[in-house]
Design a protein around this motif. Structure first.
Motif, mmCIF file in Angstrom:
data_model
loop_
_atom_site.group_PDB
_atom_site.id
_atom_site.type_symbol
_atom_site.label_atom_id
_atom_site.label_comp_id
_atom_site.label_asym_id
_atom_site.label_seq_id
_atom_site.Cartn_x
_atom_site.Cartn_y
_atom_site.Cartn_z
ATOM 1 N N VAL A 222 0.874 -1.166 0.000
ATOM 2 C CA VAL A 222 0.000 0.000 0.000
ATOM 3 C C VAL A 222 0.916 1.222 0.000
ATOM 4 O O VAL A 222 1.854 1.300 0.795
ATOM 5 N N THR A 223 0.643 2.151 -0.891
ATOM 6 C CA THR A 223 1.516 3.312 -1.037
ATOM 7 C C THR A 223 0.752 4.610 -0.804
ATOM 8 O O THR A 223 -0.478 4.634 -0.870
ATOM 9 N N CYS A 224 1.507 5.657 -0.559
ATOM 10 C CA CYS A 224 0.908 6.991 -0.470
ATOM 11 C C CYS A 224 1.973 8.030 -0.779
ATOM 12 O O CYS A 224 3.174 7.764 -0.673
ATOM 13 N N GLU B 80 0.266 12.685 5.213
ATOM 14 C CA GLU B 80 0.403 12.094 6.553
ATOM 15 C C GLU B 80 -0.861 11.359 6.985
ATOM 16 O O GLU B 80 -0.786 10.341 7.679
ATOM 17 N N ALA B 81 -2.031 11.828 6.593
ATOM 18 C CA ALA B 81 -3.277 11.150 6.964
ATOM 19 C C ALA B 81 -3.312 9.741 6.383
ATOM 20 O O ALA B 81 -3.669 8.784 7.078
ATOM 21 N N SER B 82 -2.920 9.598 5.133
ATOM 22 C CA SER B 82 -2.903 8.271 4.518
ATOM 23 C C SER B 82 -1.830 7.391 5.158
ATOM 24 O O SER B 82 -2.054 6.205 5.400
ATOM 25 N N ILE C 262 -2.450 3.735 6.888
ATOM 26 C CA ILE C 262 -1.718 2.525 6.519
ATOM 27 C C ILE C 262 -1.028 1.922 7.743
ATOM 28 O O ILE C 262 -1.110 0.706 7.988
ATOM 29 N N ARG C 263 -0.373 2.750 8.538
ATOM 30 C CA ARG C 263 0.318 2.248 9.749
ATOM 31 C C ARG C 263 -0.684 1.666 10.741
ATOM 32 O O ARG C 263 -0.396 0.656 11.399
ATOM 33 N N GLU D 17 7.781 15.082 -9.057
ATOM 34 C CA GLU D 17 8.472 16.085 -8.243
ATOM 35 C C GLU D 17 8.437 15.756 -6.758
ATOM 36 O O GLU D 17 8.952 16.517 -5.939
ATOM 37 N N GLY D 18 7.821 14.615 -6.403
ATOM 38 C CA GLY D 18 7.714 14.241 -5.006
ATOM 39 C C GLY D 18 8.230 12.837 -4.753
ATOM 40 O O GLY D 18 9.061 12.317 -5.502
ATOM 41 N N PHE D 19 7.696 12.230 -3.699
ATOM 42 C CA PHE D 19 8.116 10.885 -3.309
ATOM 43 C C PHE D 19 6.884 10.057 -2.956
ATOM 44 O O PHE D 19 5.881 10.591 -2.494
ATOM 45 N N THR D 20 7.017 8.758 -3.169
ATOM 46 C CA THR D 20 5.982 7.799 -2.785
ATOM 47 C C THR D 20 6.532 6.921 -1.678
ATOM 48 O O THR D 20 7.639 6.380 -1.792
ATOM 49 N N ASP D 21 5.774 6.780 -0.602
ATOM 50 C CA ASP D 21 6.138 5.880 0.492
ATOM 51 C C ASP D 21 5.506 4.523 0.239
ATOM 52 O O ASP D 21 4.309 4.436 -0.051
ATOM 53 N N ARG D 22 6.314 3.463 0.359
ATOM 54 C CA ARG D 22 5.866 2.095 0.083
ATOM 55 C C ARG D 22 5.803 1.307 1.391
ATOM 56 O O ARG D 22 6.822 1.115 2.046
#
Length: 178
Positions: free
Chosen positions: A138-140, A145-147, A151-152, A166-171
């Motif tokens: 699951v990524t965001c 931060e809400a997503s 997920i956490r 231009e940004g980053f995806t957290d996996r």
């Protein structure tokens, strides 16, 4: 937040046309992304969107460039209001492995900050058990931060952060435990 079990995941059909189109309009009015909606934002009308959903639910009929997936409406039990949508991908292609993950979801702006995303993700993880997925990605967006909290709260463990545009995806990986 009220107790869990406020929502149920239902498959879209013709009876939901007006509610789905209203959902789309609410996102478009705010300029929000329609995540987890199987390209609802690009749909010209409900019937074509529904036809595409049905094609994508089987490996035999999935559209080119897509993976088999199930899309659900997150419906509040008390009043049958469509509060969110969830898309569960059965497998991952290269793009989904890096950026999209197994599950995408969104909650309409008028229903946010009520714990619905957390409950929707939990319901989607239950559906993943039926697909025999023992762990799901699951990524965001790293700025969402809400997503990330959602997920956490569902057991997500951050593996890494990858550049996207231009940004980053957290996996995040979540053990489902089939």
């Amino acid at each position: 937040m009220e107790g869990e079990n406020r929502l149920e995941l239902v498959r879209p059909d013709e009876r939901w046309a007006a509610e789905v189109w209203d959902y789309k309009a609410e996102f478009e009015a705010r300029g929000d992304h329609l995540d987890g909606t199987a390209d609802l934002g690009a749909a010209a009308d409900f019937s074509h969107w529904l036809s595409d959903l049905r094609a994508d639910d089987s490996p035999n009929t999935v559209r080119p460039g897509r993976v088999p997936a199930d899309t659900f409406l997150a419906v509040r039990r008390s009043d049958r209001r469509l509060v969110g949508m969830v898309n569960i991908r059965h497998t991952l292609n290269d793009y989904l492995f890096q950026f999209g993950g197994h599950i995408g979801y969104s909650v309409r702006s008028s229903e946010r900050r009520k714990g619905y995303a957390k409950e929707m993700l939990a319901l989607a993880l239950d559906k993943c058990k039926g697909l025999k997925l023992d762990h799901v990605l699951v990524t965001c967006d790293s700025e969402n931060e809400a997503s990330a909290r959602t997920i956490r709260a569902n057991g997500g463990v951050l593996e890494n952060r990858v550049p996207e545009g231009e940004g980053f995806t957290d996996r995040y990986w979540i053990e489902v435990g089939v």
